[in-house]
Enzyme design. Structure first.
Site, PDB file in Angstrom:
ATOM      1  N   ASP A  20       3.981   1.564   3.951  1.00 55.17           N
ATOM      2  CA  ASP A  20       3.793   0.118   3.953  1.00 55.17           C
ATOM      3  C   ASP A  20       3.825  -0.322   2.481  1.00 55.17           C
ATOM      4  O   ASP A  20       3.834   0.526   1.583  1.00 55.17           O
ATOM      5  CB  ASP A  20       2.453  -0.211   4.616  1.00 55.17           C
ATOM      6  CG  ASP A  20       2.106  -1.682   4.547  1.00 55.17           C
ATOM      7  OD1 ASP A  20       2.970  -2.505   4.881  1.00 55.17           O
ATOM      8  OD2 ASP A  20       0.969  -2.004   4.142  1.00 55.17           O
TER       9      ASP A  20
ATOM     10  N   ASP B 104       2.239  -3.927   0.963  1.00 57.28           N
ATOM     11  CA  ASP B 104       1.013  -4.627   0.577  1.00 57.28           C
ATOM     12  C   ASP B 104      -0.224  -3.783   0.876  1.00 57.28           C
ATOM     13  O   ASP B 104      -0.447  -3.392   2.030  1.00 57.28           O
ATOM     14  CB  ASP B 104       0.899  -5.951   1.342  1.00 57.28           C
ATOM     15  CG  ASP B 104       1.728  -7.060   0.728  1.00 57.28           C
ATOM     16  OD1 ASP B 104       1.500  -7.383  -0.451  1.00 57.28           O
ATOM     17  OD2 ASP B 104       2.595  -7.613   1.432  1.00 57.28           O
TER      18      ASP B 104
END
Length: 248
Positions: free
Chosen positions: A23, A25
């Site tokens: 991922d 963020d």
């Protein structure tokens, strides 16, 4: 400190490893505080919550790790979706200004990046962030030449917590979920990975640890320097060596 309690802490079942997905963020970079500031500014300008600034608990519960559509619905349940998304897009403009100035990697990130590179593993970034945000963060972190695919939730049929973005990453890199693992920091992202049949290492950077474990994380780490991570990767390497020896 990240919690040791998880259903299964070992990654050895996925040998031989083919790929690692990240991922962005909160996983590659500690960007949630910047998103929080951007939301505070934009929401205050429109008089949201009678001008009372949203706190971190509200941000984590309603916004962090969610797609733009889900965040808009949580923030403005009585608004037309397009109107809510306009506010989200204003936030993104504010966020990009902040990120271009002060975005920082999660501690130990580049050690893991080196580990992945040295083993020639395939890698993808898989995110609910808009592509313009994703590419800015990846570039700012100096990882533009690292990822072989960048998968955007809004460009899939469904974004996280649906498995669609991770299923798309598997397809684009032509790898098996049985030989891949994921780094994620949000319950929505972890649920997406688990639903795709891929084990997920949860980063307890911002979200409550119990929510990450309940979402199905294999185990939790506080950041990439956590000894638990390197112990697990060492076990993974030992299992791969034994497999090669067996098949020799």
């Amino acid at each position: 400190m990240a919690n040791d309690q998880a259903p299964e802490r070992s990654l050895t079942k996925i040998v031989p490893v083919e790929a690692v997905f990240f991922d962005i963020d909160g996983t590659l970079c500690d960007s949630d505080p910047l998103h929080h500031i951007a939301y505070q500014d934009v929401l205050k300008e429109i008089g949201y919550n009678n001008g009372v600034t949203i706190d971190e608990e509200f941000f984590i519960k309603n916004i962090a790790g969610r797609s733009d559509e889900e965040a808009a619905k949580n923030l403005f349940p009585d608004w037309d979706l397009e109107k809510g998304l306009e506010v989200i897009h204003q936030k993104d403009v504010r966020y990009r200004v902040l990120a271009a100035q002060i975005l920082e990697p999660v501690k130990g990130l580049y050690d893991v990046i080196q580990w992945v590179r040295e083993r020639g593993l395939k890698r993808a970034a898989v995110t609910n962030a808009p592509r313009i945000n994703a590419e800015l963060m990846i570039s700012k972190l100096g990882l533009s030449d690292f990822f072989q695919a960048v998968i955007i939730g809004s460009e899939c049929e469904r974004s996280k917590p649906s498995p669609d973005p991770y299923l798309k990453a598997l397809k684009e890199l032509n790898v098996s979920p049985d030989h891949t693992f994921i780094f994620e920091d949000s319950p929505a992202g972890i649920r997406a990975g688990v639903a795709a049949g891929i084990p997920v290492i949860g980063l307890a950077t911002r979200n409550p640890e119990n929510s990450l474990l309940e979402a199905g994380a294999t185990f939790l780490i506080k950041d990439y320097s956590d000894p638990k991570l390197w112990s697990a990767l060492q076990e993974l390497e030992s299992a791969e060596a034994k497999l090669k020896e067996k098949n020799a």
